[in-house]
Design an enzyme around this catalytic site. Sequence first.
Site, mmCIF file in Angstrom:
data_model
loop_
_atom_site.group_PDB
_atom_site.id
_atom_site.type_symbol
_atom_site.label_atom_id
_atom_site.label_comp_id
_atom_site.label_asym_id
_atom_site.label_seq_id
_atom_site.Cartn_x
_atom_site.Cartn_y
_atom_site.Cartn_z
ATOM 1 N N ALA A 151 0.727 -1.151 0.050
ATOM 2 C CA ALA A 151 0.061 0.282 -0.363
ATOM 3 C C ALA A 151 0.892 1.183 0.041
ATOM 4 C CB ALA A 151 -1.342 0.313 1.227
ATOM 5 N N TYR A 152 1.837 1.422 0.764
ATOM 6 C CA TYR A 152 3.056 2.870 0.893
ATOM 7 C C TYR A 152 3.391 2.513 -0.764
ATOM 8 C CZ TYR A 152 6.513 5.418 2.190
ATOM 9 O OH TYR A 152 7.169 6.624 2.549
ATOM 10 N N SER A 153 4.230 1.335 -0.961
ATOM 11 C CA SER A 153 4.406 1.494 -2.595
ATOM 12 C C SER A 153 3.561 2.028 -3.810
ATOM 13 C CB SER A 153 5.074 0.206 -2.462
ATOM 14 O OG SER A 153 6.583 0.030 -2.378
ATOM 15 N N SER A 155 0.923 4.092 -2.815
ATOM 16 C CA SER A 155 0.930 4.871 -2.642
ATOM 17 C C SER A 155 1.678 6.310 -3.159
ATOM 18 C CB SER A 155 0.726 5.494 -1.554
ATOM 19 O OG SER A 155 2.128 5.392 -0.866
#
Length: 265
Positions: A151-153, A155
Amino acid sequence: MQWPEQRVILTGAGGGMGRLLAAELAERGCHLALLDANGEALEDLLSQLEPRRVTGITVDLSHADICMAAADQAQEFLGGVDILINLAGMMSFRAYDDEDPQAIERLLHVNLLAPMWLTRAVLPTMRRQGQGAIINIGSIFGSIGFAHFTAYSTSKAGLRGFSEALRRELADSGIHVGYIAPRAVRTPMNDDRIQRMGEATGMHMDPPEQVVQTIIEAIEQRRKECFIGFPESLFVRINALFPRIVDNALKKQNRIARSYATGDA
């Protein structure tokens, strides 16, 4: 670029890198509107800076209307805006099938949509001025998708794409768009699990002071993109051309990281 009297909006000002960056900008004579969700951290920071040149705005960046209102409040205090630095961000390190859908939504709002909303809010002012700078702080993870940071990557990959498209759209406007991508940084956002996983996998983590100095230099030099850290900056280029090589190179690291992401380590 000359720093004195620059009017700067900085998000994530109460965090580990944000505090250092705010202090550096204040030392250089900038007028600051500092945004953060943590009101106590923001008040503590404000107590260390010159009141005449700085204001703090406690704001939840996960809502569009609140972001736009905060941007208007910041511009009113500053009398305009010369630089918007989108630093605020959320981290998520876990197996994707363990991600909470509402947490994914909030992460995307803060990491990707908030910079887009805030940029939308300041662009009319910058266009009238015929100058300005939008600085988006991304991550190496936005160019190399890391397992268990899915999810972080995602975003940060979106933030890089936004920066690239907007830069091309504003090419003849006098408004600079920069994308700065650190690798892992030793701040509280990278919690104990990430720290231990980083040690187990040999992940490089930079001190925040060093990263802040590089951010300052990249803004001064009006760099379009800046990837911080070697060999990660090289892997960004390799991943763009030969992603299967990076797939294979990360297999062992991914297996180790999974035990930390799932809480087994």
